[in-house]
Design a protein around this motif. Structure first.
Motif, short mmCIF file in Angstrom:
data_model
loop_
_atom_site.label_atom_id
_atom_site.label_comp_id
_atom_site.label_asym_id
_atom_site.label_seq_id
_atom_site.Cartn_x
_atom_site.Cartn_y
_atom_site.Cartn_z
N GLU A 279 0.87 -1.17 0.00
CA GLU A 279 0.00 0.00 0.00
C GLU A 279 0.91 1.22 0.00
N CYS A 322 -1.09 -3.70 -6.45
CA CYS A 322 -0.85 -2.99 -5.20
C CYS A 322 -2.00 -2.02 -4.93
N TYR A 323 -1.93 -1.29 -3.82
CA TYR A 323 -2.91 -0.25 -3.49
C TYR A 323 -2.17 1.07 -3.32
N SER A 340 -7.26 4.09 0.41
CA SER A 340 -6.38 3.54 -0.63
C SER A 340 -7.16 2.62 -1.57
N GLU A 342 -7.16 0.00 -5.25
CA GLU A 342 -6.31 -0.91 -6.01
C GLU A 342 -5.78 -0.18 -7.25
N CYS A 379 -4.79 -0.88 8.06
CA CYS A 379 -3.87 -1.44 7.07
C CYS A 379 -4.58 -2.54 6.28
N ILE A 380 -4.13 -2.77 5.04
CA ILE A 380 -4.74 -3.75 4.15
C ILE A 380 -3.97 -5.06 4.28
N GLN A 383 -0.67 -6.28 2.34
CA GLN A 383 -0.22 -5.13 1.54
C GLN A 383 0.58 -4.21 2.46
N ARG A 385 2.35 -1.34 4.26
CA ARG A 385 2.18 0.10 4.03
C ARG A 385 3.53 0.79 3.89
N HIS A 412 4.15 0.51 9.33
CA HIS A 412 4.54 1.05 8.01
C HIS A 412 6.03 1.33 7.97
#
Length: 827
Positions: A279, A322-323, A340, A342, A379-380, A383, A385, A412
C-alpha cells in the motif's frame, strides 16, 4: 546609522561580523568547529541573539568564549537553571553566554551573547560532531546548514514558536569561511559540492588525507554541502575509543565505547526481484514555499513542479495489484481517494489528472493532521504500508510529528524527502529513522526523481525482519548498546551501532558483533571482527556520538501530549551533563566572573539575522497580495504562508530589493490596505515588479520565482521533458499504445512509426518495444528514473508470448537510429 557598521533591513546594527567553520572528517564521522566573531560598535552595551540551524543529529559538545585575553568555557546545566544563571548575570552587570536547543526542533539553536560592552569584541567557539549519511552513489554527505527558513506555526497552536530574525540570502551582513580536512584508511577518490570549492589538495601519496576550502565569495543562498567519495566505501569498520581519564569507570564517559559500521549485502536473486504488493501512500507538501525554485541554477523548475513530475514516475512504476493513495497538505489537507484503492488503469489515470492540477496553494505547512488521518486508516491485509513524504520541511512542531511516527512505526515504513535549501534535517531524518525507512535530501543541483526512485526500489525490497545484534566478547567484558534497535536494513546502506564496553581485557583481545536478520524467508547475517585496543587521536568523538544517540532515544520515549516524565528528564539531564553533550532539557552556560567591572546601562537587544531562501520567491502572487493586504478570499490560505516570509512593509521592500519609499510611491492613492486590490490594481503592480523580473540572473542569491504568468494569473508551466512525455503515455499494465501521441514523443510521424511494424505483431507490443528502445538508446543516463517502469513493460511483453520480438527490436533500432541489443532490453 551607517556609522554603526552592518545593518539589518530594519536598520539595526548587526554585531556578528564573521563565521569561520573548520571541518574535520575521519572516515564517516565529522567534527565541526565554528568560530563566531562579535563586535559591538555601538555606544551602549548590547545583547546579541542569533537563532541558527545545525544538523538534526549533531552532538554539540563544546561552547566557549574569548573576550580580550580571557577564555570562558561553558558548562552543560539543566535548561531552566542555565537560563536563570544567564538572566542573573546580565542583571548584575556581568557578561554571559547561553546556547540552547529549540524546544520544538532539535536542529535549531539559539545563541545569546549578553552584556557585550561598547567597543568590545567576543569570539565564540562552538563544536559539534555528527555522522555522515551515505548517498545512493556511495558518497558520504556532509551538510553545513546555512539557510534557516522560518518555521510555519498555525494560529492558536500551543507553545512558543522559534523567533527567527531572517533576511534574504543576498543581504546577510556577515561573512562565512569554510575549510575541511578529510582522512580515511582508504584513498579519497573525490570531493564534490553544490558550492564552489578550491581544488582538492592531497596531503600524502596514498591519497588518504586531503584538504579543501570553500572558494572566496560564497553566497549565503544555499547550505554548504560536501560529498566525499572513498574507494571501497562499503567496508565494515569498528572503532574502539578509550574512556575519559577523569571519569569514573563503569560510567559512559569512563568506559571504552565502540562504534560499529556495517554494510549488509543482499543476494542478487533478492535484489533483482521486486514486490508485487504493498500500500503506497504519497504525502505531498503544497504549502506556498513549494512554489520556489528547487535550486538557483534553474529558476524555472519549482519544487511543486518537480514533485508533480516525480509523482508521475512513481505512479507509472507501481506494480499491478498494489494499493495506493495521494495526500497533499498545507494549512489543511486533501486526499485523492477516501481510502487507498487498487492500482489499475482507471485509478492511475484519475490520480494523474488530479496530480497535474496540484499547485502550491494550500497555505502553511501543517503535516501532523494528515499523518494522523493516514494512521487512522486500517492497514490492508498482505499489503505492507509504505509512506512517502515530500516536504521542504518548514514545520515548527517537529518533535510532536516524530513522536506520532514512532508510535505507528510497527505498521509502516516511512521514506522522507527534504526539498530545497533549509529543509529541516531533524524532521526529514527523523521521519525515516523513526519510521524504519530512508531519508533523502534534494538540494543544490540535485534532481528529485533519481533519489525518489531509489527509495521506491527500497520499498519494493522485502522487509528485513527479526533483526538482532549479537556480541562475542572476551570473558569479563560486556557490551551495553547505546543506539536504538536497528529497525530497517536496506541493500548497501550503512547500519551504525554504538556500545559501552564494561570490564577488563588485554589490548590484544578481539571482539565480534553480528547483525542477524531474516530476508525473504532466508536467515542472513553481517558481522565485523575488531580489536579491543583503543584507536589513537579520536578524542571523545565516539563517546559523544554514543551519548547523543542514547539521549535522543530517551527523549523519544517522552509520550506526546503527556506531562514530562521527571524520571526520564532527570536521566537525560544527568547523561547530558556527564557527557557534555546538548539535549532538549539542558543548555550551555558561561559567565565571565573574571571581569570585576559591572557593565553599566540598559542592554539593547540585537537579533542577528539568519539567511533565508524564501525571501522574495514567495510566488509573485504573494507579492501582489502583500503590497496592500489580503485581496480576494481565494488567497486567504496563501497569506498564512506568506506571513512567514514577509512580516512587515520594510521586510517586503528588502525582499524586493527596494526601499520602503520605492514600494509605497506607485500605490494608487485610493487604494487602502484592505481594498480588494487584485482585480483593480493587478496591472499597476505587475508593471512595478516587471523591472525586477527582467533583471533576474540565474545566480541571483535570493530564491525568486519569476516564471511568466498566464491569463489566470498563475505561472505558465514549461514544456514537459521528452522522457516524462514518453512516460506519461505508458499504461498501468506497463504497455504503450501505438498512436499519434507516442509517435510525437518519439519524434516521428504516425506513418513513420506504423510502417516498419512486422505484420503479425500486436500494435501494443510494437509500441512498447519502441518505447523501450528509445529509453535505452536516448535516456540511458537517467536509467535509475525509468528502470522500474521498463521492468514492468518487459514483464507485460513476456506475458503476451509475443512473436518476432527479435525482428521488432531490429526494426525499432532502424527506425529510431539506435543500436540497442535485445538482451540489454531484458527481452
Amino acid at each position: 546609522m551607517n556609522c554603526c557598521g552592518l545593518l539589518t533591513p530594519g536598520k539595526e546594527p548587526v554585531p556578528l561580523k564573521s563565521i569561520k567553520v573548520e571541518l574535520e572528517v575521519r572516515d564517516h564521522v565529522a567534527t565541526v568547529v565554528s568560530t563566531l566573531l562579535y563586535e559591538n560598535k555601538e555606544d551602549k552595551p548590547i545583547e546579541a541573539v542569533f537563532v541558527f540551524p545545525l544538523p538534526g543529529d549533531a552532538a554539540v559538545c563544546h561552547f566557549s568564549a574569548v573576550i580580550g585575553q580571557t577564555q570562558i568555557v561553558a558548562e552543560v546545566k539543566e535548561k531552566q537553571q542555565a537560563r536563570e544563571e544567564y538572566d542573573d548575570a546580565l542583571s548584575s552587570g556581568q557578561q554571559a553566554f547561553l546556547l540552547e536547543e529549540s524546544d520544538q526542533s532539535p536542529d535549531i539553536f539559539s545563541l545569546s551573547v549578553g552584556s557585550l560592552p561598547q567597543g568590545e569584541s567576543a569570539s565564540i567557539r562552538l563544536e559539534y560532531v555528527t555522522e555522515l549519511a551515505v548517498q545512493a552513489d556511495d558518497g558520504l554527505r556532509f551538510c553545513l546548514p546555512a539557510v534557516l527558513n522560518p518555521r510555519y506555526q498555525p494560529q492558536g497552536s500551543e507553545g512558543a514558536s522559534v523567533q527567527v530574525t531572517s533576511v534574504p540570502a543576498s543581504l546577510v551582513p556577515y561573512s562565512l569561511s569554510f575549510s575541511a580536512r578529510v582522512s580515511c584508511p582508504r584513498p579519497i577518490s573525490k570531493v564534490e559540492s553544490s558550492s564552489s570549492l578550491d581544488p582538492l589538495q592531497y596531503l600524502n601519496a596514498e591519497k588518504t588525507q586531503a584538504t579543501v576550502k570553500l572558494a572566496a565569495g560564497h553566497k549565503f543562498d544555499r547550505d554548504v554541502e560536501l560529498l566525499i567519495y572513498y574507494t571501497d566505501a562499503h567496508q565494515p569498520t569498528a572503532v574502539v575509543e578509550s574512556g575519559q581519564a577523569s571519569a569514573k569507570p563503569g560510567t559512559l564517559m569512563g568506559d571504552p565505547v565502540v562504534m560499529v559500521s556495517l554494510y549488509p549485502e543482499f543476494p542478487q536473486s533478492v535484489m533483482s526481484s521486486v514486490a508485487s504488493c504493498g500500500e503506497f501512500i504519497f504525502l505531498l507538501d503544497r504549502s506556498g514555499s513549494m512554489d520556489c525554485p528547487i535550486n538557483n541554477s534553474n529558476q524555472q523548475e519549482t519544487r511543486i513542479a518537480s514533485a508533480r513530475d516525480t509523482l508521475l514516475l512513481l505512479l507509472k512504476s507501481l506494480p499491478m495489484g498494489c494499493y495506493f493513495n495521494i495526500y497533499s497538505f498545507g494549512s489543511s489537507y486533501e486526499h485523492i481517494f477516501p481510502k487507498s484503492v487498487e492500482y489499475s488503469e482507471t485509478t492511475m489515470e484519475e490520480a494523474l489528472k488530479k496530480v497535474e492540477q496540484m499547485a502550491a496553494d494550500l497555505g502553511g505547512t501543517e503535516i501532523l493532521e494528515p499523518l494522523k488521518h493516514i494512521y487512522s486508516q486500517p492497514c490492508i491485509l498482505n499489503q505492507p504500508r509504505q509512506l512517502f513524504v515530500f516536504t521542504d520541511g518548514e514545520v515548527w512542531n517537529t518533535k510532536e510529528i516524530l513522536q506520532l511516527v514512532t508510535r505507528n512505526s510497527g505498521s509502516h515504513r516511512c521514506f522522507s524527502f527534504g526539498i530545497g535549501e533549509g529543509a529541516s534535517t531533524a524532521l526529514i531524518n527523523g521521519l525515516a529513522k523513526n519510521g524504519g525507512g530512508h531519508a533523502q535530501f534534494i538540494s543544490g543541483a540535485d534532481r528529485m526523481q533519481p533519489k525518489v526512485m531509489q527509495s521506491l526500489r527500497f520499498s519494493l525490497q522485502p522487509a528485513v525482519v527479526d533483526i538482532s545484534v549479537m556480541w562475542d566478547l572476551p570473558k569479563g567484558v560486556s557490551a551495553t548498546v547505546l543506539s536504538p534497535p536497528i529497525t530497517a536494513i536496506f541493500q548497501g546502506q550503512r547500519s551504525l551501532v554504538y556500545a559501552q564496553l564494561t570490564g577488563q581485557s588485554s589490548e590484544a583481545a578481539e571482539g565480534c558483533v553480528k547483525v542477524k536478520y531474516n530476508l525473504a524467508g532466508h536467515p542472513s547475517q553481517s558481522q565485523v571482527n575488531f580489536s579491543l585496543k583503543p584507536a589513537e587521536d579520536t578524542g571523545l568523538t565516539v563517546h559523544r556520538l554514543g551519548a547523543r544517540s542514547l539521549i535522543r532515544s530517551l527523549e523519544v520515549e517522552q509520550k506526546d501530549g503527556e506531562k514530562v516524565d521527571e524520571g526520564l528528564r532527570k536521566k537525560v539531564v544527568e547523561l547530558s551533563v556527564q557527557s557534555g553533550v546538548s539535549s532538549a532539557y539542558t543548555a550551555f552556560i558561561a559567565v565571565n566572573k573574571s571581569n570585576k567591572e559591572t557593565i553599566q546601562g540598559p542592554l539593547v537587544r540585537r537579533n542577528v539575522p539568519a539567511p533565508r531562501m524564501m525571501s522574495a520567491p514567495v510566488p509573485q502572487r504573494f507579492h501582489e497580495c502583500y503590497l496592500y493586504g489580503p485581496p480576494e478570499p481565494e488567497f486567504g490560505e496563501m497569506m498564512d504562508d506568506a506571513d512567514m516570509y514577509l512580516s512587515s512593509d520594510a521586510d517586503l521592500a528588502a525582499a524586493l530589493e527596494k526601499t520602503s519609499e520605492e514600494v509605497e510611491k506607485p500605490k494608487p492613492a485610493s487604494s487602502s490596505r484592505t481594498t480588494s486590490f487584485f482585480s483593480n490594481f493587478k496591472k499597476k503592480v505587475r508593471a512595478f515588479l516587471k523591472p525586477r523580473e527582467t533583471s533576474l540572473k540565474t545566480d541571483d542569491a535570493d530564491c525568486h520565482h519569476s516564471s511568466k504568468l498566464n491569463e489566470t494569473g498563475l505561472p505558465e508551466r514549461p514544456p514537459r521533458d521528452p522522457l516524462l512525455q514518453l512516460v506519461s503515455l505508458q499504461k498501468a499494465s506497463g504497455c504503450w499504445l501505438l498512436d499519434a501521441a507516442l509517435a510525437a514523443a518519439l519524434g516521428k510521424t504516425s506513418e513513420e512509426v506504423e510502417k516498419p511494424k512486422p505484420a503479425s505483431v500486436n500494435q501494443e507490443v510494437w509500441a512498447t518495444i519502441l518505447a523501450l528502445i528509445w529509453l535505452h538508446g536516448f535516456k540511458i543516463d537517467a536509467k535509475e528514473e525509468w528502470e522500474l517502469l521498463a521492468m514492468k513493460a518487459v514483464s507485460w511483453i513476456h506475458a503476451q508470448n509475443a512473436p518476432l520480438v527479435t525482428e521488432c527490436v531490429e526494426a525499432g533500432n532502424a527506425l529510431l537510429g539506435c543500436s540497442v541489443q535485445k538482451d540489454s532490453l531484458g527481452l
